[in-house]
Write an enzyme that holds these catalytic residues in place. Structure first.
Site, PDB file in Angstrom:
ATOM      1  N   GLU A   1      34.546  35.723  45.528  1.00  0.00           N
ATOM      2  CA  GLU A   1      33.106  35.695  45.010  1.00  0.00           C
ATOM      3  C   GLU A   1      32.780  36.620  43.968  1.00  0.00           C
ATOM      4  OE1 GLU A   1      29.648  34.109  45.455  1.00  0.00           O
ATOM      5  OE2 GLU A   1      30.910  33.577  46.406  1.00  0.00           O
TER       6      GLU A   1
ATOM      7  N   VAL B   1      42.145  38.188  41.202  1.00  0.00           N
ATOM      8  CA  VAL B   1      43.424  38.869  41.554  1.00  0.00           C
ATOM      9  C   VAL B   1      44.330  38.322  40.655  1.00  0.00           C
ATOM     10  CG1 VAL B   1      44.839  40.139  43.233  1.00  0.00           C
ATOM     11  CG2 VAL B   1      42.413  39.682  43.731  1.00  0.00           C
TER      12      VAL B   1
ATOM     13  N   ASP C   1      31.799  43.647  51.625  1.00  0.00           N
ATOM     14  CA  ASP C   1      32.557  42.210  51.448  1.00  0.00           C
ATOM     15  C   ASP C   1      33.620  42.287  52.292  1.00  0.00           C
ATOM     16  OD1 ASP C   1      33.082  39.871  50.446  1.00  0.00           O
ATOM     17  OD2 ASP C   1      33.980  40.360  48.781  1.00  0.00           O
TER      18      ASP C   1
END
Length: 821
Positions: free
Chosen positions: A542, A546, A671
């Site tokens: 979100e 990576v 998160d």
């Protein structure tokens, strides 16, 4: 005049439902068979069927339940008829049938992706023996202690009536208020052990619950208290209950400790049940609550408990056993250990001479655990010929020392201390050789007249020889480079400038006006962008992506995971905040927390001159990727991989330990989810993705100021409403992450859109239990989702509870049996 040829055509009226059906029929689409009403027993199987005909092309068929699209286990058969017509048949299979399958079903048909034609409704009704939602549970109580038992069941068919049985004797009639489901049986107390069960009646028959045994215990011990305490031990004493030991024989008592305070035990009690408040042991599972349990022969009625954490609060209780059996548990009593000394020395100790006889000593805080409250630091300096001088410098992390004439053999060291004493001393740093004393520079003996010119000639001769040696060395190096260059022509030759790596980052910080204090903290954090090579994308989240990468260091090449942030850094102040947090994250040192390798500053490119660079986070590469993908591959793989309850509980316990470490450092993750937890080569979970982390101060909360996207299905209720994030909102996210793990990668709130989650939660509803989830584990998740953040457990409590559940599992095959307590 009306609109002519040049005017806009009048709007066409929309088709009415009858006109739409007529249009579909004109295309040659109609049902040959509609689904029929059905009735099934829970756990059975059922098929619904429909058929449709298309005159020119094969119809497409699908299903819906209660007006919502249904992706069930259905098949579709299409058969061509003479003349170009087609017949399609669809069967919807429901197996095993559950309560959620009941409802109104329709079959729909369409041609070539056009409008859909709906069949008549078919009603599916479940009918069978009642199914128990809650059954009475075993209890152990003191004599005449009041208690409650609960039972609930449902059909279909409804209504379901309940009857309570005590030792096989009915306690109520089906028409009584006690016979309505759910039902709570209030018992004022017992003087002997009894068994209780619950019967559920409907028109299909009678179902009987499990039989709950209520054991009446001997009187509890009394006057439990703290006799003495140290940093890692407690000694408690108590008195036996009435009548204990009168029958002779072996006697023993068991003392249990639970981390926390009175509020922690109150959280496991039921406020609606007076018995649970009077005696928390009536509702708390000792294996899940207790972190330490020790048994000792009695008398004497005392026990010393070792191996505890310094400066920690515990709750203690005791129960005893003699020939008559076990007694009830005593009430919880708060106890606490004393403050201890730090376990590690101060870190990053460095020394430098700042003038004749003066040195500056700098250091960082010691590694955890501190085992108390940091009281300050002491600095020691001396030589073998001079006794050591000890100075207390308070909480400062540097000291300027006047060493006088101690010389270059001086030893410097630092120690931290708490109220429990001092920790280990730091290893002595190695300062550079001291400058010449000031007196030596200012007071020189006078040289005799006429003697200075031979010394000058000698110095000139030595300088000429040194210059010739340097020229010869340069010629040899140039010859060597030319020789290798010819051997590898036409390759481009280059030499890496050793000063480039640090100068570029420092130049960027200088241009942005970063404060000197922050630049000093970032000395070991910033990594030059040219040292990082990016590879394939490993995942998208979100708030960033990576990418696999490599970091070129002086010692070799390191495989890393590169985290790029989607949230833009819009100002120098925001970049300073991010870099300050990165400097703190660099100090993270916990087996269940991803350690930060460093941060790069990525320029935006042309057209963005003057804008702050984008930060790129470098993390260790994890062999098994993120936890969410691992769970999905295990469940949906070909063949699927069965993950044991021990493995899943181990994942949860690892995350709780990592989050406990972060919360103790005032870091709010914001998160936390399975996708942001990584698995190393030993399948140990490490909490990762600090792209949204914030370090909070004394207020212990962080208020989000910008309208950034949030992971709605993992965010706490108060965070959705007010954009306020605390450690308690991380606890909510941890509960959702536990649900993900227990469901092996299923998405939370199935069937709900992000826009619907807030109203769903505000109405008091929560995620249902994952399939095959044990009730006590789901109850732990529900505690994380309490509407009042203060009612949620801490990560330390969650870790203790999960550890208790792990210890309660049977050992894996081949493991040694646990010692008998």
């Amino acid at each position: 005049m009306g609109g002519g040829l040049c005017g806009a055509p009048p709007p066409r009226p929309p088709l009415s439902p009858l006109s739409l059906l007529g249009a579909i029929a004109a295309l040659g689409l109609r049902f040959l068979e509609h689904p029929s009403d059905a009735r099934a027993a829970p756990g059975g199987s059922l098929r619904l069927r429909c058929r449709a005909r298309g005159d020119e092309e094969p119809p497409e068929l699908g299903w819906e339940r209660d007006g919502a699209a249904l992706d069930g286990d259905s098949d579709l058969a299409q058969v061509a008829l003479p003349g170009g017509a087609w017949v399609a048949t669809s069967q919807l299979r429901l197996s095993p049938v559950s309560a959620s399958d009941s409802g109104r079903y329709r079959c729909w048909a369409r041609l070539g992706g056009g409008a859909r034609l709906l069949s008549r409704e078919a009603h599916l009704e479940l009918a069978g023996l009642p199914v128990f939602l809650e059954e009475p549970q075993d209890l152990e109580l003191a004599v005449l202690a009041p208690f409650r038992l609960r039972c609930s069941a449902r059909g279909p068919p409804e209504p379901v009536r309940l009857r309570w049985l005590r030792d096989g004797t009915p306690q109520n009639g089906l028409g009584d208020p006690l016979g309505q489901s759910p039902s709570t049986l209030w018992v004022p107390g017992l003087n002997r052990s009894s068994s209780f069960a619950c019967e559920a009646h409907n028109e299909r028959g009678v179902a009987t619950s499990r039989s709950a045994t209520v054991t009446v215990l001997a009187p509890a011990p009394r006057n439990l208290g703290l006799a003495a305490a140290g940093p890692r031990w407690l000694e408690v004493t108590w008195e036996p209950g009435d009548g204990f030991g009168d029958t002779g024989g072996d006697q023993e008592c068991t003392v249990q400790l639970s981390p926390g305070d009175a509020a922690a035990v109150a959280a496991v009690a039921d406020p609606a049940d007076p018995a649970s408040i009077a005696d928390p042991a009536a509702v708390a599972d000792p294996a899940a609550v207790a972190a330490v349990s020790r048994s000792v022969p009695v008398p004497p009625f005392s026990l010393r408990l070792a191996g505890l954490r310094p400066l920690s609060r515990y709750l203690a209780r005791v129960a005893c056993r003699d020939r008559r059996g076990r007694s009830a548990w005593s009430r919880w009593v708060p106890v606490a250990t004393e403050e201890g000394a730090p376990e590690g020395p101060p870190r990053n100790v460095s020394a430098a001479w700042v003038g004749p006889g003066r040195a500056r000593l700098r250091w960082g805080p010691p590694r955890d655990p501190l085992n108390g409250v940091l009281g300050g630091f002491r600095v020691g300096y001396g030589t073998p010929a001079h006794p050591e001088v000890i100075l207390d410098v308070g909480l400062a992390q540097e000291a300027s020392l006047d060493l006088g004439s101690l010389g270059p053999n001086v030893t410097l060291r630092v120690v931290s201390y708490t109220g429990g004493g001092g920790g280990p001393w730091s290893p002595p740093p190695l300062p550079p050789p001291p400058p010449a004393p000031l007196e030596t520079q200012l007071v020189r003996p006078a040289a005799p007249a006429g003697v200075w010119w031979p010394a000058l000639l000698a110095l000139l001769a030595l300088g000429a020889l040194a210059l010739l040696a340097l020229l010869a060395l340069a010629a040899r190096r140039r010859h060597k480079e030319t020789r290798y260059g010819a051997a590898f022509a036409p390759a481009v030759r280059f030499r890496v400038r050793s000063s480039y790596g640090r100068r570029s980052a420092q130049a960027t910080l200088n241009r942005l006006g970063i404060s000197p204090e922050l630049k000093e903290k970032l000395r070991d954090v910033l990594v030059e962008r040219h040292r990082v090579a990016l590879g394939k994308t490993l995942g998208e989240g979100e708030f960033g992506s990576v990418v696999e990468g490599t970091l070129h260091q002086d010692s070799g090449v390191l495989r890393v995971a590169v985290k790029t942030m989607k949230l833009a850094i819009c100002s120098r102040g925001e970049l300073e905040d991010f870099l300050s947090e990165a400097a703190c994250m660099k100090e993270f040192d916990h087996p269940n927390v991803m350690k930060l390798i460093g941060v790069c500053l990525q320029p935006w490119g042309r057209g963005s001159e003057g804008a702050p660079p984008a930060p790129i986070v470098l993390l260790p590469f994890m062999a098994h990727g993120d936890l969410h993908s691992f769970l999905l591959c295990a469940r949906l793989g070909d063949p699927p991989t069965a993950l044991t309850p021990r493995t899943l509980l181990g994942f949860m316990a690892d995350i709780a330990a990592g989050m406990s470490y972060l919360s103790q450092r005032n870091f709010v993750h914001r998160d936390l989810a399975a996708r942001n937890c990584m698995l190393d080569e030993r399948l140990r979970v490490r909490v990762a993705d600090f792209g949204l982390s914030k370090q909070v101060g004394g207020s212990q909360y962080y208020r989000q100021g910008r309208g950034a996207p949030v992971p709605v299905k993992w965010v706490a209720l108060e965070s959705l409403a007010e954009r306020v994030y605390t450690t308690k909102s991380d606890v909510w996210s941890f509960g959702v992450t536990m649900w993900e793990i227990a469901a092996q990668g299923l998405t939370p709130y199935p069937g709900l859109e992000n826009s619907e989650v807030f109203e769903f939660l505000r109405g008091g509803r929560r995620l249902g239990a994952p399939p095959q989830c044990p009730p006590h584990l789901y109850a732990l998740m529900r505690r994380c989702w309490a509407a009042d953040p203060r009612a949620r457990p801490t990560f330390e409590e969650l870790g203790g509870a999960l550890g208790g559940l792990l210890r309660g599992l049977p050992p894996p095959p081949g493991a040694p049996a646990p010692p008998h307590e």
